[in-house]
Design a protein around this motif. Structure first.
Motif, PDB file in Angstrom:
ATOM      1  N   ALA A 102       3.506  25.779  -8.089  1.00  0.00           N
ATOM      2  CA  ALA A 102       2.881  25.380  -9.350  1.00  0.00           C
ATOM      3  C   ALA A 102       2.588  26.562 -10.264  1.00  0.00           C
ATOM      4  CB  ALA A 102       1.584  24.627  -9.064  1.00  0.00           C
ATOM      5  N   ASN A 103       2.718  27.773  -9.738  1.00  0.00           N
ATOM      6  CA  ASN A 103       2.407  28.989 -10.494  1.00  0.00           C
ATOM      7  C   ASN A 103       0.968  28.943 -11.006  1.00  0.00           C
ATOM      8  OD1 ASN A 103       3.417  31.532 -11.161  1.00  0.00           O
ATOM      9  ND2 ASN A 103       3.854  30.927 -13.270  1.00  0.00           N
ATOM     10  N   VAL A 104       0.031  28.782 -10.061  1.00  0.00           N
ATOM     11  CA  VAL A 104      -1.390  28.719 -10.377  1.00  0.00           C
ATOM     12  C   VAL A 104      -2.132  29.792  -9.582  1.00  0.00           C
ATOM     13  CG1 VAL A 104      -1.348  26.249 -10.875  1.00  0.00           C
ATOM     14  CG2 VAL A 104      -1.865  27.021  -8.544  1.00  0.00           C
ATOM     15  N   VAL A 105      -3.263  30.221 -10.124  1.00  0.00           N
ATOM     16  CA  VAL A 105      -4.222  31.021  -9.372  1.00  0.00           C
ATOM     17  C   VAL A 105      -5.089  30.041  -8.591  1.00  0.00           C
ATOM     18  CG1 VAL A 105      -6.065  32.727  -9.486  1.00  0.00           C
ATOM     19  CG2 VAL A 105      -4.252  32.729 -11.218  1.00  0.00           C
ATOM     20  N   ALA A 106      -5.247  30.259  -7.301  1.00  0.00           N
ATOM     21  CA  ALA A 106      -5.988  29.309  -6.477  1.00  0.00           C
ATOM     22  C   ALA A 106      -7.188  29.972  -5.816  1.00  0.00           C
ATOM     23  CB  ALA A 106      -5.088  28.701  -5.405  1.00  0.00           C
ATOM     24  N   VAL A 107      -8.306  29.250  -5.830  1.00  0.00           N
ATOM     25  CA  VAL A 107      -9.519  29.636  -5.117  1.00  0.00           C
ATOM     26  C   VAL A 107      -9.729  28.589  -4.030  1.00  0.00           C
ATOM     27  CG1 VAL A 107     -12.001  30.018  -5.262  1.00  0.00           C
ATOM     28  CG2 VAL A 107     -10.524  30.679  -7.178  1.00  0.00           C
ATOM     29  N   SER A 108      -9.538  28.980  -2.784  1.00  0.00           N
ATOM     30  CA  SER A 108      -9.679  28.062  -1.646  1.00  0.00           C
ATOM     31  C   SER A 108     -11.034  28.332  -0.993  1.00  0.00           C
ATOM     32  CB  SER A 108      -8.535  28.287  -0.650  1.00  0.00           C
ATOM     33  OG  SER A 108      -8.563  27.337   0.385  1.00  0.00           O
ATOM     34  N   ILE A 109     -11.936  27.361  -1.070  1.00  0.00           N
ATOM     35  CA  ILE A 109     -13.355  27.578  -0.771  1.00  0.00           C
ATOM     36  C   ILE A 109     -13.654  27.432   0.725  1.00  0.00           C
ATOM     37  CG2 ILE A 109     -15.691  26.728  -1.211  1.00  0.00           C
ATOM     38  CD1 ILE A 109     -14.617  25.708  -3.919  1.00  0.00           C
ATOM     39  N   HIS A 134       1.619  16.370   5.342  1.00  0.00           N
ATOM     40  CA  HIS A 134       2.188  17.503   4.613  1.00  0.00           C
ATOM     41  C   HIS A 134       1.674  18.840   5.133  1.00  0.00           C
ATOM     42  CE1 HIS A 134      -1.637  16.541   2.806  1.00  0.00           C
ATOM     43  NE2 HIS A 134      -1.654  17.700   2.169  1.00  0.00           N
ATOM     44  N   LEU A 135       0.508  18.838   5.771  1.00  0.00           N
ATOM     45  CA  LEU A 135      -0.013  20.074   6.361  1.00  0.00           C
ATOM     46  C   LEU A 135       0.688  20.397   7.671  1.00  0.00           C
ATOM     47  CD1 LEU A 135      -3.859  19.620   5.807  1.00  0.00           C
ATOM     48  CD2 LEU A 135      -2.226  20.873   4.377  1.00  0.00           C
ATOM     49  N   PHE A 136       0.979  19.373   8.444  1.00  0.00           N
ATOM     50  CA  PHE A 136       1.575  19.574   9.763  1.00  0.00           C
ATOM     51  C   PHE A 136       3.092  19.727   9.715  1.00  0.00           C
ATOM     52  CE2 PHE A 136      -2.388  17.208  10.599  1.00  0.00           C
ATOM     53  CZ  PHE A 136      -3.015  18.145  11.397  1.00  0.00           C
ATOM     54  N   ASN A 137       3.701  19.183   8.668  1.00  0.00           N
ATOM     55  CA  ASN A 137       5.158  19.260   8.543  1.00  0.00           C
ATOM     56  C   ASN A 137       5.513  19.599   7.097  1.00  0.00           C
ATOM     57  OD1 ASN A 137       7.861  19.120   9.138  1.00  0.00           O
ATOM     58  ND2 ASN A 137       7.933  16.884   9.283  1.00  0.00           N
ATOM     59  N   PRO A 138       5.112  20.790   6.619  1.00  0.00           N
ATOM     60  CA  PRO A 138       5.221  21.106   5.196  1.00  0.00           C
ATOM     61  C   PRO A 138       6.642  21.247   4.672  1.00  0.00           C
ATOM     62  CG  PRO A 138       4.547  23.048   6.437  1.00  0.00           C
ATOM     63  CD  PRO A 138       4.505  21.888   7.392  1.00  0.00           C
ATOM     64  N   LYS A 139       7.618  21.410   5.575  1.00  0.00           N
ATOM     65  CA  LYS A 139       8.994  21.603   5.131  1.00  0.00           C
ATOM     66  C   LYS A 139       9.796  20.310   5.107  1.00  0.00           C
ATOM     67  CE  LYS A 139       8.445  26.036   4.704  1.00  0.00           C
ATOM     68  NZ  LYS A 139       8.344  26.630   3.358  1.00  0.00           N
ATOM     69  N   CYS A 140       9.182  19.201   5.506  1.00  0.00           N
ATOM     70  CA  CYS A 140       9.919  17.939   5.496  1.00  0.00           C
ATOM     71  C   CYS A 140      10.134  17.487   4.052  1.00  0.00           C
ATOM     72  CB  CYS A 140       9.200  16.867   6.308  1.00  0.00           C
ATOM     73  SG  CYS A 140       7.728  16.152   5.535  1.00  0.00           S
ATOM     74  N   GLU A 141      11.105  16.624   3.862  1.00  0.00           N
ATOM     75  CA  GLU A 141      11.502  16.204   2.518  1.00  0.00           C
ATOM     76  C   GLU A 141      10.349  15.586   1.741  1.00  0.00           C
ATOM     77  OE1 GLU A 141      14.720  13.132   0.424  1.00  0.00           O
ATOM     78  OE2 GLU A 141      14.888  13.623   2.556  1.00  0.00           O
ATOM     79  N   LYS A 142       9.544  14.754   2.414  1.00  0.00           N
ATOM     80  CA  LYS A 142       8.452  14.074   1.720  1.00  0.00           C
ATOM     81  C   LYS A 142       7.317  15.030   1.372  1.00  0.00           C
ATOM     82  CE  LYS A 142       9.618   9.635   3.802  1.00  0.00           C
ATOM     83  NZ  LYS A 142       9.228   8.583   4.767  1.00  0.00           N
ATOM     84  N   ALA A 143       7.080  16.006   2.229  1.00  0.00           N
ATOM     85  CA  ALA A 143       6.056  17.001   1.911  1.00  0.00           C
ATOM     86  C   ALA A 143       6.484  17.863   0.731  1.00  0.00           C
ATOM     87  CB  ALA A 143       5.768  17.872   3.133  1.00  0.00           C
ATOM     88  N   LEU A 144       7.741  18.229   0.674  1.00  0.00           N
ATOM     89  CA  LEU A 144       8.245  19.019  -0.443  1.00  0.00           C
ATOM     90  C   LEU A 144       8.211  18.214  -1.745  1.00  0.00           C
ATOM     91  CD1 LEU A 144      11.250  20.799   1.301  1.00  0.00           C
ATOM     92  CD2 LEU A 144       9.037  21.797   0.675  1.00  0.00           C
ATOM     93  N   ALA A 145       8.493  16.917  -1.645  1.00  0.00           N
ATOM     94  CA  ALA A 145       8.414  16.062  -2.830  1.00  0.00           C
ATOM     95  C   ALA A 145       6.977  15.984  -3.340  1.00  0.00           C
ATOM     96  CB  ALA A 145       8.940  14.670  -2.512  1.00  0.00           C
ATOM     97  N   LEU A 146       6.024  15.871  -2.418  1.00  0.00           N
ATOM     98  CA  LEU A 146       4.619  15.833  -2.800  1.00  0.00           C
ATOM     99  C   LEU A 146       4.195  17.149  -3.456  1.00  0.00           C
ATOM    100  CD1 LEU A 146       1.812  14.623  -2.873  1.00  0.00           C
ATOM    101  CD2 LEU A 146       1.527  15.286  -0.464  1.00  0.00           C
ATOM    102  N   LEU A 147       4.667  18.258  -2.917  1.00  0.00           N
ATOM    103  CA  LEU A 147       4.356  19.561  -3.489  1.00  0.00           C
ATOM    104  C   LEU A 147       4.846  19.642  -4.940  1.00  0.00           C
ATOM    105  CD1 LEU A 147       3.254  22.435  -2.929  1.00  0.00           C
ATOM    106  CD2 LEU A 147       5.559  23.050  -2.162  1.00  0.00           C
ATOM    107  N   LYS A 148       6.034  19.153  -5.188  1.00  0.00           N
ATOM    108  CA  LYS A 148       6.571  19.175  -6.554  1.00  0.00           C
ATOM    109  C   LYS A 148       5.777  18.250  -7.478  1.00  0.00           C
ATOM    110  CE  LYS A 148      11.297  20.545  -5.384  1.00  0.00           C
ATOM    111  NZ  LYS A 148      11.152  21.861  -6.076  1.00  0.00           N
ATOM    112  N   GLN A 149       5.317  17.109  -6.957  1.00  0.00           N
ATOM    113  CA  GLN A 149       4.509  16.208  -7.773  1.00  0.00           C
ATOM    114  C   GLN A 149       3.183  16.853  -8.159  1.00  0.00           C
ATOM    115  OE1 GLN A 149       4.720  13.030  -4.880  1.00  0.00           O
ATOM    116  NE2 GLN A 149       5.848  11.713  -6.299  1.00  0.00           N
TER     117      GLN A 149
END
Length: 301
Positions: A102-109, A278-293
């Motif tokens: 997403a090209n964002v700066v992230a603060v993970s609390i 998506h956390l446990f299988n981040p490289k699967c097709e559906k997780a990658l689709a969610l990341l793009k969304q």
């Protein structure tokens, strides 16, 4: 009498509490150090927000030019309010991938967790972390990455499971009192949100003993008369078909739409998947689709 091995409270698969007060977490205890991702170039580092409470965060910065401003993402991790951290492999890798895509700066609390710190402390810590981030609005805060690269006109909240619950609570507080967070939240993504549509279970009664019951707005947004004041203009709700919390996500989405809130709400359902897949299988097709969304949500005009 030796109480060190006698169990007082047991909540598998999350934690157990021994009679001497010791807490044993059963999941989410592994950590990774901050680093620079060799594939994406995303940098990360850890910062302390409050030495008094131990409130801290992991920051993520994409490989960018020195003067470029990027959307600011404030991320709240899940884990039933009691396991996982921003430093665990699951969350370090995932938030790093969101920052890259997403090209964002992230603060993970890193909020204080139950059972040592009972709810609502996790909410209070998250609020304090957001207020800390807001102190960088004029470019003169304590953290150089936020001063130089965070665009405070494009601030987003996101979280999964319990973290989605906390993110919603922050947006609600912002809507009720816009001065409270100190930031103008543009949008929010809540993934597989943990809301409760019936009486709280044993775990919730233990880690949130002061919960007001079925009408507590943190867990029953459908009954919240202030939901129409949700403090952002866009919401994306993500649910998974096989998730036990699926219906609660849909209920939240419908409640927001019917509340009279003036923003735009969308929902995405991932077929054939379970809770936080998506956390446990981040490289699967559906997780990658969610990341793009999610990336598209953070970068829409």
């Amino acid at each position: 009498m030796d109480l060190s091995n006698e169990v007082a409270h047991d909540f598998p698969p999350f934690f157990r509490v021994y009679k001497d007060g010791r807490v044993e977490r059963l999941l989410g205890t592994e950590t990774l150090p901050p680093t620079t991702d060799p594939l994406t170039g995303v940098h990360s580092k850890d910062i302390t927000i409050s030495p008094e409470t131990g409130l801290s965060a992991r920051l993520f910065l994409p490989n960018t030019t020195p003067d470029r401003k990027l959307p600011l993402l404030i991320y709240v991790h899940g884990g039933a309010f009691c396991i996982e951290t921003p430093f665990s492999p699951l969350y370090h890798n995932y938030v790093s991938s969101v920052a890259a895509e997403a090209n964002v700066v992230a603060v993970s609390i890193h909020y204080r967790r139950a059972p040592e710190h009972l709810l609502p402390i996790a909410y209070d810590d998250t609020l304090a972390a957001i207020q800390w981030a807001a102190a960088h609005r004029k470019g003169d805060g304590p953290e150089a990455w936020l001063n130089s690269h965070a665009d405070f006109d494009r601030v987003f909240l996101a979280g999964d499971s319990a973290g989605a619950n906390i993110a919603h609570s922050m947006a609600r507080r912002a809507g009720v009192d816009e001065r409270l967070l100190g930031l103008n939240i543009l949008g929010m993504v809540i993934v597989h949100p943990f809301f409760v549509n019936d009486e709280p279970g044993k775990l919730m009664k233990y880690i949130y003993p002061t919960m007001s019951g079925p009408d507590d707005p943190s867990f029953y947004p459908a009954t919240d008369p202030k939901l129409r004041s949700l403090g952002c203009s866009r919401v994306l709700v993500v649910v998974a078909e096989k998730d036990a919390l699926r219906d609660r996500g849909w209920n939240y989405y419908e409640s927001v739409r019917k509340s009279g809130w003036g923003g735009v709400a969308d929902i995405v359902e991932t077929k054939g998947e379970d809770h936080v897949f998506h956390l446990f299988n981040p490289k699967c097709e559906k997780a990658l689709a969610l990341l793009k969304q999610m990336a598209a949500f953070f970068n829409q005009d």
